[in-house]
Design a protein around this motif. Structure first.
Motif, PDB file in Angstrom:
ATOM      1  N   VAL A   1       0.853  -1.279   0.111  1.00 12.09           N
ATOM      2  CA  VAL A   1      -0.086  -0.009   0.007  1.00 12.09           C
ATOM      3  C   VAL A   1       0.934   1.225  -0.024  1.00 12.09           C
ATOM      4  O   VAL A   1       1.831   1.284   0.440  1.00 12.09           O
ATOM      5  CB  VAL A   1      -0.978   0.086   1.362  1.00 12.09           C
ATOM      6  CG1 VAL A   1      -1.879  -1.058   1.178  1.00 12.09           C
ATOM      7  CG2 VAL A   1      -0.258   0.083   2.350  1.00 12.09           C
ATOM      8  N   SER A   2       0.344   2.333  -0.641  1.00 16.19           N
ATOM      9  CA  SER A   2       1.095   3.520  -0.839  1.00 16.19           C
ATOM     10  C   SER A   2       0.475   4.789  -0.714  1.00 16.19           C
ATOM     11  O   SER A   2      -1.094   4.733  -0.900  1.00 16.19           O
ATOM     12  CB  SER A   2       1.906   3.560  -2.278  1.00 16.19           C
ATOM     13  OG  SER A   2       2.667   4.643  -2.473  1.00 16.19           O
ATOM     14  N   THR A   3       1.053   5.683  -0.173  1.00 12.38           N
ATOM     15  CA  THR A   3       0.243   6.976   0.116  1.00 12.38           C
ATOM     16  C   THR A   3       1.246   8.142  -0.078  1.00 12.38           C
ATOM     17  O   THR A   3       2.388   7.898  -0.190  1.00 12.38           O
ATOM     18  CB  THR A   3      -0.484   7.123   1.287  1.00 12.38           C
ATOM     19  OG1 THR A   3      -1.582   8.068   1.502  1.00 12.38           O
ATOM     20  CG2 THR A   3       0.543   7.247   2.311  1.00 12.38           C
ATOM     21  N   SER A   4       0.632   9.388  -0.133  1.00  8.79           N
ATOM     22  CA  SER A   4       1.519  10.532   0.107  1.00  8.79           C
ATOM     23  C   SER A   4       1.742  11.108   1.134  1.00  8.79           C
ATOM     24  O   SER A   4       1.712  10.484   2.285  1.00  8.79           O
ATOM     25  CB  SER A   4       1.037  11.662  -0.915  1.00  8.79           C
ATOM     26  OG  SER A   4      -0.241  11.953  -0.870  1.00  8.79           O
TER      27      SER A   4
ATOM     28  N   GLY B   1      -6.878   9.283  -1.108  1.00  6.31           N
ATOM     29  CA  GLY B   1      -8.143   9.896  -1.336  1.00  6.31           C
ATOM     30  C   GLY B   1      -8.150  10.672  -2.547  1.00  6.31           C
ATOM     31  O   GLY B   1      -9.046  11.505  -2.878  1.00  6.31           O
ATOM     32  N   GLY B   2      -7.311  10.067  -3.937  1.00  8.87           N
ATOM     33  CA  GLY B   2      -7.535  10.523  -5.162  1.00  8.87           C
ATOM     34  C   GLY B   2      -6.387  11.743  -5.467  1.00  8.87           C
ATOM     35  O   GLY B   2      -6.484  11.944  -6.640  1.00  8.87           O
ATOM     36  N   LEU B   3      -5.364  11.891  -4.536  1.00  4.33           N
ATOM     37  CA  LEU B   3      -4.678  12.939  -4.656  1.00  4.33           C
ATOM     38  C   LEU B   3      -3.778  13.052  -6.006  1.00  4.33           C
ATOM     39  O   LEU B   3      -3.494  13.680  -6.537  1.00  4.33           O
ATOM     40  CB  LEU B   3      -3.851  13.400  -3.339  1.00  4.33           C
ATOM     41  CG  LEU B   3      -2.789  14.265  -3.744  1.00  4.33           C
ATOM     42  CD1 LEU B   3      -3.416  15.769  -3.682  1.00  4.33           C
ATOM     43  CD2 LEU B   3      -1.903  14.261  -2.101  1.00  4.33           C
ATOM     44  N   SER B   4      -3.387  11.736  -5.842  1.00  6.44           N
ATOM     45  CA  SER B   4      -2.348  11.200  -6.991  1.00  6.44           C
ATOM     46  C   SER B   4      -3.017  11.178  -8.588  1.00  6.44           C
ATOM     47  O   SER B   4      -2.512  11.208  -9.399  1.00  6.44           O
ATOM     48  CB  SER B   4      -1.593   9.997  -6.961  1.00  6.44           C
ATOM     49  OG  SER B   4      -2.740   8.895  -6.951  1.00  6.44           O
ATOM     50  N   LEU B   5      -4.300  11.389  -8.683  1.00  7.13           N
ATOM     51  CA  LEU B   5      -5.193  11.590  -9.654  1.00  7.13           C
ATOM     52  C   LEU B   5      -5.085  13.038 -10.384  1.00  7.13           C
ATOM     53  O   LEU B   5      -5.414  13.097 -11.633  1.00  7.13           O
ATOM     54  CB  LEU B   5      -6.513  10.888  -9.629  1.00  7.13           C
ATOM     55  CG  LEU B   5      -6.767   9.524  -9.118  1.00  7.13           C
ATOM     56  CD1 LEU B   5      -8.178   9.190  -8.871  1.00  7.13           C
ATOM     57  CD2 LEU B   5      -5.861   8.479 -10.105  1.00  7.13           C
ATOM     58  N   VAL B   6      -4.835  13.999  -9.492  1.00  5.29           N
ATOM     59  CA  VAL B   6      -4.979  15.414  -9.899  1.00  5.29           C
ATOM     60  C   VAL B   6      -3.662  15.860 -10.638  1.00  5.29           C
ATOM     61  O   VAL B   6      -2.662  15.696 -10.036  1.00  5.29           O
ATOM     62  CB  VAL B   6      -5.560  16.253  -8.878  1.00  5.29           C
ATOM     63  CG1 VAL B   6      -5.815  17.560  -9.086  1.00  5.29           C
ATOM     64  CG2 VAL B   6      -6.544  15.751  -7.947  1.00  5.29           C
ATOM     65  N   ALA B   7      -3.663  16.521 -11.540  1.00  2.58           N
ATOM     66  CA  ALA B   7      -2.640  16.824 -12.075  1.00  2.58           C
ATOM     67  C   ALA B   7      -1.905  18.107 -11.343  1.00  2.58           C
ATOM     68  O   ALA B   7      -2.601  18.862 -10.964  1.00  2.58           O
ATOM     69  CB  ALA B   7      -2.873  17.464 -13.689  1.00  2.58           C
ATOM     70  N   GLY B   8      -0.587  18.045 -11.381  1.00  2.00           N
ATOM     71  CA  GLY B   8      -0.018  19.155 -10.567  1.00  2.00           C
ATOM     72  C   GLY B   8       0.037  20.504 -10.921  1.00  2.00           C
ATOM     73  O   GLY B   8      -0.350  20.770 -12.236  1.00  2.00           O
TER      74      GLY B   8
END
Length: 246
Positions: free
Chosen positions: A179-182, A239-246
């Motif tokens: 499992v991975s997270t920011s 929570g979907g953070l990695s789906l959002v473009a920087g």
């Protein structure tokens, strides 16, 4: 009979949250820690009274002999093992040319040694059981995170190891995943500037930063019997953070 689990780094942070979640489900848990006896006492006190039992053991997880000794104690005490969660990690900033090769080696050893050295014993302890191995990684394995160089390199190596071990252990009925997270929400006084946490929380589609309990819930899902067909995956819990473009 209660399920049996080992959680490395189980006396604080994500590891402690995982241990709490497993104990709440009735699993007997052995916490493995590297340094602080005070953290171990706090963890034992915090988990006492949950349906599962909890004990703690101190070991040097950067050395192969450390995890082998721990698993030897598991064999003597329980005779078998259902779950092995590797959540141990160093807490230290590292950046750029100031990083030493020794720091890289130390973080790589902590990330890899428990699984590499433990696999032969784990395979035996989990024989005939739906064994579950879960590693805790981070977004730093695939993205450049400030002051996270040595840990990021170690997490990238850990994710690669998860894939290789998944292929090796699948025929034995043992799943290996991660499992991975920011950034994790550590509350008031947490690491890093407050405005960074606030910015990341605002960008997260689900509306807040990830907590240690969120990660623990994902680990628990991967440990369920009906997760037996998930092999070698890195499940992102953010929570979907990695789906959002920087």
């Amino acid at each position: 009979m209660s399920a049996k689990a080992v959680v490395t780094g189980g006396t604080r942070g994500v590891g402690l949250a995982v241990a709490r979640r497993l104990c709440a489900d009735g699993t007997d848990v052995l916490l493995v820690y590297g340094h602080s006896d005070a953290d171990a006492k706090h963890a034992l006190d915090a988990l006492t009274g949950l349906p599962g039992t909890v004990t703690a053991v101190r070991a040097d997880l950067t050395a192969p002999a450390g995890v082998v000794r721990v698993l030897g104690e598991v064999r003597e005490t329980w005779g078998a093992l259902d779950v092995f969660v590797h959540a141990a990690a160093q807490r230290r900033p590292s950046a750029g040319p100031r990083v030493s090769l020794r720091d890289v080696r130390d973080d790589l050893a902590l990330a890899l040694a428990p699984l590499l050295a433990g696999v032969p014993v784990l395979t035996d302890l989990m024989a005939g059981r739906p064994g579950r191995v879960v590693a805790v990684s981070s977004a730093g394995a695939g993205q450049v995170v400030p002051s996270y160089l040595t840990q990021g390199v170690a997490k990238a190596a850990l994710e690669s190891l998860v894939r290789y071990l998944a292929v090796e252990l699948a025929p034995a009925g043992i799943t290996v995943n991660a499992v991975s997270t920011s950034k994790i929400d550590k509350g008031a006084g947490g690491e890093g500037p407050a405005h960074v946490a606030a910015t990341l929380a605002a960008r997260t589609p689900a509306g807040r930063l990830t907590t240690a309990d969120d990660i623990a819930d994902a680990v628990a899902l991967l440990c369920r019997p009906d997760a037996g067909w998930i092999h070698g995956q890195v499940v992102t819990v953010d929570g979907g953070l990695s789906l959002v473009a920087g």
